[in-house]
Enzyme design. Structure first.
Site, mmCIF file in Angstrom:
data_model
loop_
_atom_site.group_PDB
_atom_site.id
_atom_site.type_symbol
_atom_site.label_atom_id
_atom_site.label_comp_id
_atom_site.label_asym_id
_atom_site.label_seq_id
_atom_site.Cartn_x
_atom_site.Cartn_y
_atom_site.Cartn_z
ATOM 1 N N VAL A 119 -87.472 37.505 -35.035
ATOM 2 C CA VAL A 119 -88.521 37.701 -34.854
ATOM 3 C C VAL A 119 -89.054 36.703 -33.848
ATOM 4 C CG1 VAL A 119 -90.507 38.627 -35.075
ATOM 5 C CG2 VAL A 119 -88.555 39.632 -36.401
ATOM 6 N N CYS A 120 -88.553 35.816 -34.597
ATOM 7 C CA CYS A 120 -88.819 34.308 -33.562
ATOM 8 C C CYS A 120 -88.800 33.914 -32.388
ATOM 9 C CB CYS A 120 -89.021 32.976 -34.584
ATOM 10 S SG CYS A 120 -90.453 33.361 -36.164
ATOM 11 N N THR A 121 -87.505 34.339 -32.759
ATOM 12 C CA THR A 121 -87.044 33.906 -30.967
ATOM 13 C C THR A 121 -86.883 34.938 -29.943
ATOM 14 O OG1 THR A 121 -84.751 33.169 -31.953
ATOM 15 C CG2 THR A 121 -84.399 34.467 -29.914
#
Length: 212
Positions: A44-46
């Site tokens: 998700v952070c990517t």
């Protein structure tokens, strides 16, 4: 103790993918966004880091500096940047703080033991040029952040700091706003809002956005 709205954002010096950053000095007279990630190489952070890179012209337009933080070290961040560029079709164009000692995570209350006693939660802090915290949002690990919403809130903050208005539900830049209830003098209203207003109720007075 949790950071409250209106608090001075804690200062720190920490290494980043663009070299050492002394936070308050780095912010200067700009607005700032500090947003945290549980660790590197997370899906998700990517996607979030890629979207923020694509939105950087929008942040620049609003005099906002963007700073990410993850509890891994800078060497790991630089490797992660390659994945972000490959998968999100954009180059990382803002710094990521290394925080292996959890210094920033602790200062900003980003570790919530009831959720996970080692990983940071996914928090966002919006900080104004006076270094005051103006917005905090904390998301669960499973839900990607909405940076369009964060930009919308900053548009509201910057507008309402300058004019005696508040922004109603679902407001977007260019929409009508409301006159703050503290202004009651008709002459002051006339001076401040030459485009006029519609009084739906005595406390609900709608006027065109003043800077449009």
């Amino acid at each position: 103790m949790a950071i409250q709205l209106g608090d001075i954002a804690p200062d720190f010096t920490q290494d980043s993918t663009e070299g050492p950053i002394q936070f308050h000095q780095w912010l200067g007279k700009s607005w700032g966004i500090l947003f945290s990630h549980p660790k590197d190489f997370t899906p998700v952070c990517t996607t979030e880091l890629g979207v923020v890179a694509k939105l950087k012209p929008e942040f620049d337009k609003r005099n906002i500096k963007v700073l990410a933080v993850s509890v891994d070290d800078v060497t790991s961040h630089k490797k992660w940047a390659g994945d972000i560029e490959e998968t999100q079709n954009t180059k990382l164009n803002y710094p990521i703080l290394g925080d292996p000692d959890r210094k920033v995570a602790t200062l900003y209350g980003m570790i919530h033991p009831n959720a996970n006693d080692t990983l940071t939660v996914r928090s966002v802090f919006v900080i104004d040029p006076n270094k005051k915290v103006r917005l905090t949002i904390t998301y669960p690990a499973s839900t990607g952040r909405n940076f369009d919403e964060i930009l919308r809130v900053i548009d509201s903050l910057q507008l309402t700091d300058k004019y005696s208005v508040a922004t109603p539900v679902n407001w977007k830049d260019g929409d009508d706003v409301v006159i703050v209830p503290s202004i009651q003098d008709p002459e002051v209203i006339k001076q401040k809002f030459p485009k006029g207003y519609k009084a739906v109720k005595p406390y609900l007075r709608i006027t065109p956005q003043p800077n449009r």
